[in-house]
Design an enzyme around this catalytic site. Structure first.
Site, PDB file in Angstrom:
ATOM      1  N   ASP A  33       7.049  31.813  -5.422  1.00 38.42           N
ATOM      2  CA  ASP A  33       6.244  30.691  -4.947  1.00 38.42           C
ATOM      3  C   ASP A  33       4.812  30.844  -5.470  1.00 38.42           C
ATOM      4  O   ASP A  33       4.255  31.938  -5.477  1.00 38.42           O
ATOM      5  CB  ASP A  33       6.251  30.647  -3.408  1.00 38.42           C
ATOM      6  CG  ASP A  33       5.757  29.314  -2.886  1.00 38.42           C
ATOM      7  OD1 ASP A  33       6.577  28.528  -2.383  1.00 38.42           O
ATOM      8  OD2 ASP A  33       4.532  29.036  -2.996  1.00 38.42           O
ATOM      9  N   ILE A  34       4.232  29.741  -5.882  1.00 36.46           N
ATOM     10  CA  ILE A  34       2.886  29.768  -6.467  1.00 36.46           C
ATOM     11  C   ILE A  34       1.811  30.053  -5.415  1.00 36.46           C
ATOM     12  O   ILE A  34       0.715  30.489  -5.754  1.00 36.46           O
ATOM     13  CB  ILE A  34       2.619  28.416  -7.189  1.00 36.46           C
ATOM     14  CG1 ILE A  34       1.573  28.582  -8.277  1.00 36.46           C
ATOM     15  CG2 ILE A  34       2.244  27.317  -6.213  1.00 36.46           C
ATOM     16  CD1 ILE A  34       1.500  27.392  -9.229  1.00 36.46           C
ATOM     17  N   ASN A  91      13.080  23.121   4.060  1.00 34.88           N
ATOM     18  CA  ASN A  91      12.519  21.945   4.715  1.00 34.88           C
ATOM     19  C   ASN A  91      13.207  20.683   4.223  1.00 34.88           C
ATOM     20  O   ASN A  91      13.485  20.546   3.027  1.00 34.88           O
ATOM     21  CB  ASN A  91      11.017  21.857   4.422  1.00 34.88           C
ATOM     22  CG  ASN A  91      10.239  22.973   5.107  1.00 34.88           C
ATOM     23  OD1 ASN A  91      10.467  23.249   6.271  1.00 34.88           O
ATOM     24  ND2 ASN A  91       9.341  23.609   4.376  1.00 34.88           N
ATOM     25  N   GLN A  98       8.276  18.789   4.143  1.00 37.89           N
ATOM     26  CA  GLN A  98       8.779  19.067   2.789  1.00 37.89           C
ATOM     27  C   GLN A  98       7.802  18.482   1.771  1.00 37.89           C
ATOM     28  O   GLN A  98       7.468  17.294   1.833  1.00 37.89           O
ATOM     29  CB  GLN A  98      10.172  18.457   2.588  1.00 37.89           C
ATOM     30  CG  GLN A  98      10.750  18.781   1.206  1.00 37.89           C
ATOM     31  CD  GLN A  98      12.140  18.190   0.968  1.00 37.89           C
ATOM     32  OE1 GLN A  98      12.677  17.468   1.819  1.00 37.89           O
ATOM     33  NE2 GLN A  98      12.717  18.495  -0.169  1.00 37.89           N
ATOM     34  N   HIS A 104      15.006  23.446  -2.050  1.00 35.36           N
ATOM     35  CA  HIS A 104      14.604  24.829  -2.309  1.00 35.36           C
ATOM     36  C   HIS A 104      14.739  25.623  -1.026  1.00 35.36           C
ATOM     37  O   HIS A 104      14.393  25.156   0.053  1.00 35.36           O
ATOM     38  CB  HIS A 104      13.188  24.939  -2.868  1.00 35.36           C
ATOM     39  CG  HIS A 104      12.166  24.120  -2.144  1.00 35.36           C
ATOM     40  ND1 HIS A 104      12.092  22.745  -2.264  1.00 35.36           N
ATOM     41  CD2 HIS A 104      11.190  24.477  -1.271  1.00 35.36           C
ATOM     42  CE1 HIS A 104      11.103  22.301  -1.500  1.00 35.36           C
ATOM     43  NE2 HIS A 104      10.555  23.323  -0.891  1.00 35.36           N
ATOM     44  N   HIS A 106      13.340  28.865   0.729  1.00 38.42           N
ATOM     45  CA  HIS A 106      12.301  29.889   0.700  1.00 38.42           C
ATOM     46  C   HIS A 106      12.920  31.207   1.163  1.00 38.42           C
ATOM     47  O   HIS A 106      13.648  31.235   2.164  1.00 38.42           O
ATOM     48  CB  HIS A 106      11.182  29.559   1.686  1.00 38.42           C
ATOM     49  CG  HIS A 106      10.436  28.286   1.416  1.00 38.42           C
ATOM     50  ND1 HIS A 106       9.184  28.259   0.839  1.00 38.42           N
ATOM     51  CD2 HIS A 106      10.756  26.990   1.669  1.00 38.42           C
ATOM     52  CE1 HIS A 106       8.759  27.007   0.753  1.00 38.42           C
ATOM     53  NE2 HIS A 106       9.695  26.211   1.256  1.00 38.42           N
TER      54      HIS A 106
HETATM   55  P1  AMP Z   1       8.063  22.786   0.893  1.00 36.18           P
HETATM   56  O1  AMP Z   1       6.913  22.488   1.794  1.00 36.18           O
HETATM   57  O2  AMP Z   1       9.229  23.430   1.597  1.00 36.18           O
HETATM   58  O3  AMP Z   1       8.468  21.579   0.055  1.00 36.18           O
HETATM   59  O4  AMP Z   1       7.561  23.918  -0.095  1.00 36.18           O
HETATM   60  C1  AMP Z   1       7.128  23.693  -1.401  1.00 36.18           C
HETATM   61  C2  AMP Z   1       6.711  25.029  -1.950  1.00 36.18           C
HETATM   62  O5  AMP Z   1       6.632  24.923  -3.364  1.00 36.18           O
HETATM   63  C3  AMP Z   1       5.348  25.513  -1.460  1.00 36.18           C
HETATM   64  O6  AMP Z   1       5.514  26.793  -0.842  1.00 36.18           O
HETATM   65  C4  AMP Z   1       4.517  25.604  -2.740  1.00 36.18           C
HETATM   66  O7  AMP Z   1       3.609  26.661  -2.748  1.00 36.18           O
HETATM   67  C5  AMP Z   1       5.589  25.748  -3.807  1.00 36.18           C
HETATM   68  N1  AMP Z   1       5.232  25.300  -5.145  1.00 36.18           N
HETATM   69  C6  AMP Z   1       4.662  24.119  -5.499  1.00 36.18           C
HETATM   70  N2  AMP Z   1       4.512  24.051  -6.831  1.00 36.18           N
HETATM   71  C7  AMP Z   1       5.004  25.206  -7.332  1.00 36.18           C
HETATM   72  C8  AMP Z   1       5.136  25.753  -8.643  1.00 36.18           C
HETATM   73  N3  AMP Z   1       4.717  25.084  -9.725  1.00 36.18           N
HETATM   74  N4  AMP Z   1       5.694  26.968  -8.785  1.00 36.18           N
HETATM   75  C9  AMP Z   1       6.093  27.671  -7.702  1.00 36.18           C
HETATM   76  N5  AMP Z   1       6.009  27.219  -6.445  1.00 36.18           N
HETATM   77  C10 AMP Z   1       5.472  26.009  -6.255  1.00 36.18           C
END
Ligand code: AMP
Length: 120
Positions: A33-34, A91, A98, A104, A106
């Site tokens: 995760d970024i 989510n 979400q 995805h 986590h």
């Molecule tokens: P959600 O709120 O469950 O949709 O989580 C989205 C997740 O994606 C968050 O934890 C972000 O930090 C992660 N995210 C967004 N863009 C990227 C990316 N380019 N590479 C890795 N993780 C990302």
């Protein structure tokens, strides 16, 4: 919700933007995760175009489901959180906040994670 083929994880799957990859199989990709929320925070995504678990559970074929679920366990073992424990979370929709409309999972670990949901 219709699948948006330009969401950020679809672009990662197409190799249009980079990720810190930890695992790839026929049906899944995993990357860091970024914006990590724990010492270990990895995302596992199916390669198919599914908005969330709602979509995936209804429409994915059995091979995709098996491949994806197995990948989650494989990734947890690969990144070494299986021994001490980890939390998985997916989510779906606005109440769950979400942000990225491609399914995805986590995987959080690397420390004691406390209670399941933050108090409000
Ligand atoms: P959600 O709120 O469950 O949709 O989580 C989205 C997740 O994606 C968050 O934890 C972000 O930090 C992660 N995210 C967004 N863009 C990227 C990316 N380019 N590479 C890795 N993780 C990302």
């Amino acid at each position: 919700m219709a699948y948006d083929p330009n969401n950020i994880f679809a672009r990662i799957l197409r190799g249009e933007i980079p990720c810190k990859k930890v695992f790839e199989s026929e049906h899944a990709l995993a990357f860091h995760d970024i914006n990590p929320q724990a010492p270990v925070h990895v995302l596992v995504i199916p390669k198919g175009a599914y908005v969330s678990m709602d979509d995936f559970s209804a429409k994915a074929d059995p091979a995709e489901i098996v491949g994806f679920v197995r990948a989650v366990g494989d990734v947890a073992r690969l990144i070494g959180v299986d021994a001490n424990g980890y939390r998985i979370l997916a989510n779906h929709g606005s109440d769950a906040h979400q942000e990225v409309p491609h399914l995805h999972i986590h995987i959080f670990g690397g420390r004691h994670l406390g209670p399941m949901l933050a108090a409000h």
